[in-house]
Design an enzyme around this catalytic site. Sequence first.
Site, mmCIF file in Angstrom:
data_model
loop_
_atom_site.group_PDB
_atom_site.id
_atom_site.type_symbol
_atom_site.label_atom_id
_atom_site.label_comp_id
_atom_site.label_asym_id
_atom_site.label_seq_id
_atom_site.Cartn_x
_atom_site.Cartn_y
_atom_site.Cartn_z
ATOM 1 N N VAL A 82 0.819 -1.214 0.000
ATOM 2 C CA VAL A 82 0.000 0.000 0.000
ATOM 3 C C VAL A 82 0.857 1.270 0.000
ATOM 4 C CG1 VAL A 82 -0.286 0.097 2.524
ATOM 5 C CG2 VAL A 82 -2.031 1.115 1.042
ATOM 6 N N GLY A 108 8.174 4.372 -0.894
ATOM 7 C CA GLY A 108 7.152 4.523 0.146
ATOM 8 C C GLY A 108 7.723 4.594 1.544
ATOM 9 N N CYS A 132 20.504 -3.039 2.028
ATOM 10 C CA CYS A 132 19.627 -3.078 0.849
ATOM 11 C C CYS A 132 19.317 -1.660 0.366
ATOM 12 C CB CYS A 132 18.335 -3.815 1.192
ATOM 13 S SG CYS A 132 17.198 -3.925 -0.197
ATOM 14 N N CYS A 170 13.407 -8.691 4.075
ATOM 15 C CA CYS A 170 12.830 -8.711 2.728
ATOM 16 C C CYS A 170 12.913 -10.070 2.049
ATOM 17 C CB CYS A 170 13.455 -7.624 1.862
ATOM 18 S SG CYS A 170 15.156 -7.233 2.246
#
Length: 371
Positions: A18, A128, A104, A200
């Site tokens: 989102v 985001g 990362c 991740c």
Amino acid sequence: MSTNNSDIRVVVGMSGGVDSSVTAHILKEQGYDVIGIFMKNWDDTDEFGVCTATEDYDDVIRVANQIGIPYYAVNFEKEYWDKVFTYFLDEYKLGRTPNPDVMCNKEIKFKAFLEHAESLGADYVATGHYAQVKKVGDEIELLRGVDNNKDQTYFLNQLSQDQLKKVMFPLGAMEKTEVREIAKKAGLATADKKDSTGICFIGERNFKQFLSEYLPAQPGEMRTLDGEVLGKHDGLMYYTIGQRHGLGIGGDGEPWFVVGKDLKENVLFVEQGFHHETLYSDSLIATDISFTTNAEKPKTIECTAKFRYRQTDTKVTVHLREDGTAEVVFADPVRAITPGQAVVFYDGDVCLGGGTIDTVWKNGQKLDYVG
């Protein structure tokens, strides 16, 4: 910045979640020339043969089509393996607890991805992340996100001026609840998708099982600092300083916590009590020191620091040393400082930069949390 946003190309890193969906939506609404890029960093087919990245990319496609932007998938698996995952394994071999998200961001999201975006003619990249950038004079400052609970500057502490000058964080001035609200109002396909958790590349999988596929576990003794054997550990890499759960020590009294590791003897040290004195230290040495601005730094910096994500800031004095490392002295003792994790420096809401915790000290003595 040009008054005509349509002349400005922004490439958005879209994960299928989102936050990045709303990032792309906001920039499109503001009139920018937006392109969505899905980064495939890990071959993550699960035990049922389902690749979760495929599901996430499907969500990227849905959202990109809804807001009317072009989208691509780019494979960074090799870069990720070389720059992030190899580092992650190497740190675990040393008995430390690494933070792959920091690496990362430094090597993939704001380097490999940024370079790819520039090859597409990008003026900026956007993600985001809950963080803010602000132009002050000739430099860009990195500031905490408004939503204290979601602020991600801890993971962005290694970004340089060259990287910060090219980024946009549209969600930095918002609360998470606002972001969900925008997604719902816009009818975005990801409006109700739950936030991803964990590292991740591991996703929702069992961490212990995942790690054992890459590093052979060597079980050994679990002892107190006085040498009393309390049981067996499954492999030092599975434990972190201050850990309580998964020790399998029963009995009465206060719970037991991990207080150290002896790599040579393959021993895990545990002691009883959350506030056991061994868990507290008064300073650390950090390596990989990086600052977010290029301005000349004094040799001694009074600021605050975080030693883990979502931790309250601690007042510290940072002494920059000739060898490029830093001694970080705490105003008050801090519990469970963990080698391998990031130490991140702040001046109010400004993230100054940070480094990697290397050794931990108390009363001028190095603590063998890992040794």
